[in-house]
Scaffold this active site. Structure first.
Site, PDB file in Angstrom:
ATOM      1  N   ARG A  50       0.784  10.371  -0.175  1.00  0.00           N
ATOM      2  CA  ARG A  50       1.071  11.695   0.391  1.00  0.00           C
ATOM      3  C   ARG A  50       2.457  12.214   0.012  1.00  0.00           C
ATOM      4  NH1 ARG A  50       0.853   8.488   5.365  1.00  0.00           N
ATOM      5  NH2 ARG A  50       2.959   8.094   6.174  1.00  0.00           N
TER       6      ARG A  50
ATOM      7  N   LYS B  60     -11.098  -0.353   6.790  1.00  0.00           N
ATOM      8  CA  LYS B  60      -9.847  -0.184   7.523  1.00  0.00           C
ATOM      9  C   LYS B  60     -10.192   0.339   8.915  1.00  0.00           C
ATOM     10  CE  LYS B  60      -5.661   2.721   7.174  1.00  0.00           C
ATOM     11  NZ  LYS B  60      -4.942   3.651   6.279  1.00  0.00           N
TER      12      LYS B  60
ATOM     13  N   THR C 201      -3.777   6.527   1.712  1.00  0.00           N
ATOM     14  CA  THR C 201      -3.935   7.959   1.998  1.00  0.00           C
ATOM     15  C   THR C 201      -4.534   8.691   0.799  1.00  0.00           C
ATOM     16  OG1 THR C 201      -1.847   7.692   3.225  1.00  0.00           O
ATOM     17  CG2 THR C 201      -2.829   9.863   3.232  1.00  0.00           C
TER      18      THR C 201
ATOM     19  N   GLU D 207       0.877  -1.169   0.000  1.00  0.00           N
ATOM     20  CA  GLU D 207       0.000   0.000   0.000  1.00  0.00           C
ATOM     21  C   GLU D 207       0.913   1.216   0.000  1.00  0.00           C
ATOM     22  OE1 GLU D 207      -2.558   2.535   3.202  1.00  0.00           O
ATOM     23  OE2 GLU D 207      -2.813   0.346   3.304  1.00  0.00           O
TER      24      GLU D 207
END
Length: 320
Positions: free
Chosen positions: A45, A129, A69, A41
């Protein structure tokens, strides 16, 4: 549950990585694959995230690469166009989730309270999540939240490490855990790819928890098995327990009354998660004999033999 999330469940650990330099993408992907976790993952960012996803996806097609993110639909498009196979966000943004659902993109938004979970259910999700996991109450909070939402499953991320990994994965409503302890930024900055591979292998080993339960020895007859069992009993200071097809000397030695599986016998190895063990061992090139699979009354796999012998022994894995 879609195929990507099903694969999450088999992998068990989803490495969460932040890359500042595009040139680190390929060696990091190789380190993860070599360590046994063909998944990443990549947090969106950093400026390097989009191109890093593209490099990983193209150069390591066996990897399950996604974007984390993700905060906007524009980022969703950029990530997917770069090759991301799934989207993860820190919170639940209905606009982003709806966009992904409409386009058939697997999405796992962050949820940390019942209200978030109910919105996720309304949006058609069955996996969310749980973030930030440890800070938001950890496993106790997940168990409390999961009780009224019987079909919802969770992927906790945030504060997961080698010490608490299996305590989370033992709860069956958790499909996988996200973590970064095997890919910390200092190791990436130092380009310590061997170290990352070693930590990744260690993470998989911790998760699977292989433990030798016993060795089974084939004997020509019940009489021979009895005589040899007596010797082992004296050697180990254990008693002999006689069963229908074998005799156990303590818990370590099983003496077969007649030749069973394997030229010489069999080796029994226990694992924390048999389904995950099969996935990871198949990735290592081993093949299982599906005719040997045994299930409990809940339909859960409990025993599985490798197809081929090793050193004259059949090898089977038992669910802990």
């Amino acid at each position: 549950m879609n195929k990507v999330l099903e694969e999450f469940s088999k992998i068990g650990i989803i490495p969460v990585i932040a890359l500042d330099n595009v040139e680190d993408a390929a060696p990091l992907a190789k380190a993860l694959c070599d360590g046994g976790l063909p998944c990443a993952e990549v947090t969106f960012r950093t400026a390097a995230a989009e191109e890093s996803i593209r490099i990983m996806s193209e150069q390591f097609p066996e990897m399950l690469v996604g974007a984390g993110t993700v905060l906007t639909t524009e980022q969703v498009d950029r990530a997917v166009n770069a090759g991301a196979k799934f989207i993860v966000s820190p919170g639940l943004n209905p606009k982003v989730v709806k966009y992904c659902v409409e386009k058939g993109i697997p999405v796992t938004p962050g949820c940390s309270n019942p209200s978030d979970v109910e919105v996720a259910i309304e949006l058609g999700l069955d996996v969310v999540k749980f973030f930030p996991a440890e800070a938001a109450g950890g496993l106790s909070m997940i168990k409390s939240m999961a009780a009224p939402y019987t079909k919802m499953k969770f992927m906790p991320t945030g504060g997961i490490n080698a010490k608490n990994l299996t305590s989370y994965l033992d709860f069956k409503k958790i499909i996988a855990c996200g973590g970064s302890w095997m890919v910390n930024k200092d190791m990436i900055a130092a380009k310590d790819w061997d170290g990352i591979t070693a930590l990744t292998k260690e993470a998989v080993s911790t998760m699977l928890g292989f433990k030798l339960l016993h060795v089974g020895v084939n004997n020509a007859s019940e009489e021979v098995a009895a005589a040899e069992s007596a010797k082992f009993a004296t050697l180990l200071g254990e008693n002999v327990k006689v069963g229908n097809s074998s005799m156990f000397v303590g818990s370590l030695i099983e003496m077969m009354k007649n030749p069973g599986r394997g030229t010489n016998g069999h080796i029994c190895i226990q694992t924390n998660y048999l389904d995950r063990a099969i996935y990871h061992l198949e990735k290592r090139g081993f093949v299982f004999d599906e005719s040997s699979f045994k299930y409990n009354d809940k339909g859960e796999l409990t025993v599985a033999y490798l197809k081929d012998e090793i050193a004259g022994f059949a090898v089977h894995f038992n669910q802990k």
